[in-house]
Design a protein around this motif. Structure first.
Motif, PDB file in Angstrom:
ATOM      1  N   LEU A  38     -55.156  -6.569 -11.344  1.00 52.51           N
ATOM      2  CA  LEU A  38     -55.256  -6.082 -12.719  1.00 52.51           C
ATOM      3  C   LEU A  38     -56.712  -6.095 -13.139  1.00 52.51           C
ATOM      4  N   ASP A  39     -57.190  -4.938 -13.570  1.00 57.22           N
ATOM      5  CA  ASP A  39     -58.588  -4.785 -13.950  1.00 57.22           C
ATOM      6  C   ASP A  39     -58.657  -4.282 -15.382  1.00 57.22           C
ATOM      7  N   GLY A  40     -59.552  -4.838 -16.153  1.00 52.06           N
ATOM      8  CA  GLY A  40     -59.757  -4.418 -17.537  1.00 52.06           C
ATOM      9  C   GLY A  40     -60.507  -5.504 -18.270  1.00 52.06           C
ATOM     10  N   PRO A  41     -61.141  -5.156 -19.376  1.00 53.56           N
ATOM     11  CA  PRO A  41     -61.934  -6.136 -20.117  1.00 53.56           C
ATOM     12  C   PRO A  41     -61.051  -7.183 -20.789  1.00 53.56           C
ATOM     13  N   LEU A  42     -61.679  -8.225 -21.283  1.00 50.47           N
ATOM     14  CA  LEU A  42     -61.001  -9.273 -22.024  1.00 50.47           C
ATOM     15  C   LEU A  42     -60.187  -8.628 -23.146  1.00 50.47           C
ATOM     16  N   GLY A  43     -58.930  -9.024 -23.264  1.00 52.51           N
ATOM     17  CA  GLY A  43     -58.078  -8.502 -24.325  1.00 52.51           C
ATOM     18  C   GLY A  43     -57.424  -7.166 -24.018  1.00 52.51           C
ATOM     19  N   ALA A  44     -57.566  -6.686 -22.793  1.00 54.24           N
ATOM     20  CA  ALA A  44     -57.001  -5.382 -22.445  1.00 54.24           C
ATOM     21  C   ALA A  44     -55.487  -5.427 -22.286  1.00 54.24           C
ATOM     22  N   GLY A  45     -54.936  -6.613 -22.013  1.00 54.37           N
ATOM     23  CA  GLY A  45     -53.495  -6.737 -21.872  1.00 54.37           C
ATOM     24  C   GLY A  45     -53.024  -7.123 -20.489  1.00 54.37           C
ATOM     25  N   LYS A  46     -53.897  -7.728 -19.707  1.00 57.10           N
ATOM     26  CA  LYS A  46     -53.528  -8.099 -18.324  1.00 57.10           C
ATOM     27  C   LYS A  46     -52.404  -9.126 -18.296  1.00 57.10           C
ATOM     28  N   THR A  47     -52.485 -10.153 -19.119  1.00 60.35           N
ATOM     29  CA  THR A  47     -51.427 -11.158 -19.153  1.00 60.35           C
ATOM     30  C   THR A  47     -50.158 -10.581 -19.769  1.00 60.35           C
ATOM     31  N   THR A  48     -50.295  -9.740 -20.781  1.00 60.43           N
ATOM     32  CA  THR A  48     -49.140  -9.064 -21.384  1.00 60.43           C
ATOM     33  C   THR A  48     -48.405  -8.241 -20.339  1.00 60.43           C
ATOM     34  N   LEU A  49     -49.143  -7.503 -19.537  1.00 62.80           N
ATOM     35  CA  LEU A  49     -48.542  -6.719 -18.470  1.00 62.80           C
ATOM     36  C   LEU A  49     -47.855  -7.631 -17.456  1.00 62.80           C
ATOM     37  N   THR A  50     -48.492  -8.738 -17.114  1.00 68.56           N
ATOM     38  CA  THR A  50     -47.914  -9.680 -16.154  1.00 68.56           C
ATOM     39  C   THR A  50     -46.614 -10.273 -16.683  1.00 68.56           C
ATOM     40  N   GLN A  51     -46.519 -10.507 -17.993  1.00 67.40           N
ATOM     41  CA  GLN A  51     -45.269 -10.992 -18.576  1.00 67.40           C
ATOM     42  C   GLN A  51     -44.143  -9.994 -18.334  1.00 67.40           C
ATOM     43  N   GLY A  52     -44.433  -8.717 -18.483  1.00 69.56           N
ATOM     44  CA  GLY A  52     -43.440  -7.691 -18.194  1.00 69.56           C
ATOM     45  C   GLY A  52     -43.076  -7.651 -16.719  1.00 69.56           C
ATOM     46  N   ILE A  53     -44.075  -7.777 -15.854  1.00 70.15           N
ATOM     47  CA  ILE A  53     -43.830  -7.801 -14.408  1.00 70.15           C
ATOM     48  C   ILE A  53     -42.882  -8.955 -14.070  1.00 70.15           C
ATOM     49  N   ALA A  54     -43.142 -10.122 -14.634  1.00 68.32           N
ATOM     50  CA  ALA A  54     -42.299 -11.293 -14.378  1.00 68.32           C
ATOM     51  C   ALA A  54     -40.858 -11.031 -14.814  1.00 68.32           C
TER      52      ALA A  54
END
Length: 165
Positions: A38-54
């Motif tokens: 996952l690539d993107g600046p701070l606050g881009a939503g990487k952890t949010t996306l990972t929550q959906g993946i989980a």
């Protein structure tokens, strides 16, 4: 990795809920051995996306940023692959001004390559490092800046993905 993530693509997610839903679809397409960067600046939503993946993978445990522990494993009670959620930012940051820490050595010390047969590895900030674990990976880029420039109140993200092969 199952379709449609076996080919490059782009989607726009207008809300956090849309990002979770997209992540859930991605999680349902992932298989043991898959590596997602996952690539993107701070606050881009990487952890949010990972929550959906989980959620899509059906794994247990609350998914939060693994910044302070570097990697967290979430078991799958259904017998599917576990999710190993990695935050490579600290590995990159540790090189900082001193140059005394080898981020590749630190990544290797996590022994993630031994997890690849039975788990999915999702690495935030992993570009340039995690690719060395596997020649096959999915690079997911999150862009919040484009829509925020148009509308500062926007929560929209443009999410692009491209497999390595």
């Amino acid at each position: 990795m199952k379709q449609p993530f076996d080919a490059p693509g782009t989607v726009e997610c207008a809300t956090v809920e849309d990002t979770h839903a997209f992540g859930e679809r991605l999680g349902q397409a992932l298989e043991a051995g898959d590596v997602v960067i996952l690539d993107g600046p701070l606050g881009a939503g990487k952890t949010t996306l990972t929550q959906g993946i989980a959620r899509g993978m059906g794994v247990k445990g609350r998914v939060t940023s693994p910044t302070f522990i570097i990697a967290r494993e979430h078991k799958n009670p259904t017998g599917g692959p576990a999710l190993v959620h990695v935050d490579a930012y600290r590995l990159l940051d540790s090189v900082g001004g001193t140059g005394t820490v080898d981020p590749l050595g630190e990544l290797d010390a996590l022994d993630l390559d031994s997890e690849l047969d039975s788990a999915v590895v999702v690495a935030e900030w992993g570009g340039g490092l995690v690719e060395q674990l596997s020649s096959r990976y999915l690079l997911v880029t999150l862009d919040r800046e484009t829509r925020a420039l148009e509308d500062p109140e926007s929560q929209a993200r443009i999410i692009s993905w491209a497999p390595s092969e």
